[in-house]
Design an enzyme around this catalytic site. Structure first.
Site, PDB file in Angstrom:
ATOM      1  N   THR A 113      -0.761   5.816   2.997  1.00  0.00           N
ATOM      2  CA  THR A 113      -1.855   4.998   3.368  1.00  0.00           C
ATOM      3  C   THR A 113      -1.705   4.246   4.462  1.00  0.00           C
ATOM      4  O   THR A 113      -0.784   3.398   4.542  1.00  0.00           O
ATOM      5  CB  THR A 113      -2.439   4.269   2.004  1.00  0.00           C
ATOM      6  N   ARG A 119      -7.134   5.868  -5.592  1.00  0.00           N
ATOM      7  CA  ARG A 119      -7.136   7.319  -5.743  1.00  0.00           C
ATOM      8  C   ARG A 119      -7.007   7.746  -7.229  1.00  0.00           C
ATOM      9  O   ARG A 119      -7.664   8.884  -7.468  1.00  0.00           O
ATOM     10  CB  ARG A 119      -5.404   7.615  -5.438  1.00  0.00           C
ATOM     11  N   ILE A 156       0.965  -1.078   0.151  1.00  0.00           N
ATOM     12  CA  ILE A 156       0.053   0.211  -0.042  1.00  0.00           C
ATOM     13  C   ILE A 156       0.877   1.319   0.010  1.00  0.00           C
ATOM     14  O   ILE A 156       2.160   1.181   0.536  1.00  0.00           O
ATOM     15  CB  ILE A 156      -1.013   0.002   1.178  1.00  0.00           C
ATOM     16  N   ASP A 157       0.424   2.314  -0.421  1.00  0.00           N
ATOM     17  CA  ASP A 157       1.363   3.435  -0.522  1.00  0.00           C
ATOM     18  C   ASP A 157       1.768   4.142   0.833  1.00  0.00           C
ATOM     19  O   ASP A 157       1.090   3.693   1.772  1.00  0.00           O
ATOM     20  CB  ASP A 157       0.363   4.604  -1.192  1.00  0.00           C
ATOM     21  N   MET A 158       2.846   4.866   0.752  1.00  0.00           N
ATOM     22  CA  MET A 158       3.473   5.209   2.054  1.00  0.00           C
ATOM     23  C   MET A 158       2.502   6.042   2.818  1.00  0.00           C
ATOM     24  O   MET A 158       2.327   5.815   4.126  1.00  0.00           O
ATOM     25  CB  MET A 158       4.536   6.404   1.371  1.00  0.00           C
TER      26      MET A 158
END
Length: 305
Positions: free
Chosen positions: A142, A238, A138-140
Site C-alpha cells: 500500500t 482489504r 500501512i501494508d508493504m
C-alpha cells in the site's frame, strides 16, 4: 524487552509445533527467530520452558519475551523519501508501494525507518529501537502518507488521536465488481482468521472495525472507491471490501485468484489529517495517486471505451 501472552483457545491451533504456531500468531516473528528465543529460555508454556518441537494443547498459556534488536542493526539509508510536512515535533512522509514500514525478519534494510533515520534528525523512542518515530503503519504494497513523531510527547498525542478516532485517513482503492451503492459504511469486527492464522477476517469476537466508502468512478468490471477509516485494524479495508463481495484488485491475500497482476493490492493512503499534538493546529496533507495506479486506471478506461 516486550512480553507477549497468548492463549490456545481454538482447537485448530492445537497439535502444532510451538515454533510454527508463534509466527502465525505474530507475523513479525520468523520461525528461526522463535527457535533462537526458545533456546535462550525466552518462551514458556504454562510457566515452563519448552523445546522448539513442543506441540500445543488446548488452553496452553504461552508467554514470549521478545528479544530486542540492538540499535546497531538498524542502518540509516539515503532512500530519498518524500517528506510532505515537517516541524520540530511531527512529520508526514510518503511510503511508496513495495516498501516495508520498519525492520522485521527478512526486511532489515530499505525500510521506511532506515530512510527516516537518514533524513530526520530526531525520532520518538516509545516503540523501541526498530520502530523510531512510527505511530501507525500501512501494508508493504500500500502506498501513501504516514504520521511520524519526532519526540515522545508528540508520539503520545498522535496515538491518543488514533485511539479517539479523530485522525482523518482516506484511501483510494480499485475493487473487483461494480458496486451499486454510491456510498456506505461497513461496521464489522475484525480478528484473526480461524481457518488461516496468517490472515484476518470478519469474526464475531473480533475488534471493532468501521470503514466508510463512496464511489469515485465505475468501470465495466471494476469500481474506484474512496475509503475513510474510523478504526485502524490490520488489513481493514482489504478485509472489509472482501466481506461485502468487492475485493481489492491485485490483492494476493484477500483477492480472487484471477486478478490483475500489479504486484499487490491497488490501495493508496492519499490523505491524512490530524491535530498537531503540541500546537493544536490542524494539519492535512494529500498525496496524488502513484504512477502505476494512474496507468492502471487509464488502461481500464481505454479498454472499456
Amino acid at each position: 524487552m516486550e512480553i507477549y501472552e497468548y492463549q490456545i483457545s481454538d482447537q485448530s491451533q492445537t497439535g502444532s509445533r510451538i515454533d510454527k504456531i508463534l509466527p502465525e500468531l505474530n507475523q513479525e516473528w520468523s520461525r528461526n527467530q522463535i527457535q533462537d528465543w526458545i533456546k535462550l529460555g525466552l518462551v514458556s508454556v504454562n510457566d515452563k520452558t519448552i523445546k522448539p518441537n513442543y506441540k500445543t494443547k488446548l488452553n496452553d498459556k504461552i508467554v514470549v519475551t521478545e528479544k530486542e534488536t540492538v540499535e546497531a542493526d538498524i542502518v540509516a539509508e539515503n532512500l530519498d523519501l518524500d517528506i510532505y510536512y515537517e516541524d520540530n515535533d511531527v512529520a508526514v512522509v510518503y511510503k511508496p508501494k513495495g516498501m516495508v514500514v520498519h525492520p522485521s525478519p527478512g526486511h532489515y534494510t530499505n525500510t521506511l525507518v532506515n530512510g527516516l533515520m537518514y533524513q530526520i534528525k530526531d525520532l520518538s523512542g516509545i516503540n523501541g529501537e526498530i520502530r523510531p518515530g512510527i505511530v501507525h503503519r500501512i501494508d508493504m504494497d500500500t502506498s501513501g502518507l504516514l504520521m511520524v513523531a519526532k519526540n515522545d510527547i508528540a508520539h503520545r498525542g498522535l496515538v491518543e488521536q488514533l485511539m479517539d478516532k479523530t485522525v482523518k485517513r482516506k484511501y483510494t482503492a480499485l475493487i473487483h465488481g461494480v458496486i451499486p451503492h454510491d456510498y456506505g459504511t461497513i461496521d464489522a469486527p475484525i480478528g484473526r482468521n480461524k481457518n488461516d492464522r496468517q490472515s484476518m477476517a470478519v469474526v464475531d469476537d473480533g475488534k471493532e472495525a468501521i470503514t466508510h466508502f463512496n464511489v469515485l468512478e465505475r468501470f465495466k468490471d471494476y469500481t474506484l472507491v474512496e475509503c475513510q477509516l474510523e478504526t485502524g485494524r490490520t488489513h481493514q479495508i482489504r478485509v472489509h471490501m472482501k466481506y461485502i463481495g468487492f475485493p481489492l484488485v491485485g490483492d494476493p491475500k484477500y483477492g480472487p485468484k484471477k486478478t490483475l497482476d500489479i504486484g499487490g493490492q491497488a490501495l493508496h493512503a492519499g490523505l491524512i489529517g490530524f491535530e498537531h499534538p503540541i500546537t493544536g493546529q490542524y494539519i492535512e496533507q494529500q498525496a496524488a495517486l502513484p504512477d502505476y495506479f494512474e496507468t492502471l486506471l487509464d488502461t481500464i478506461r481505454k479498454r472499456d471505451a
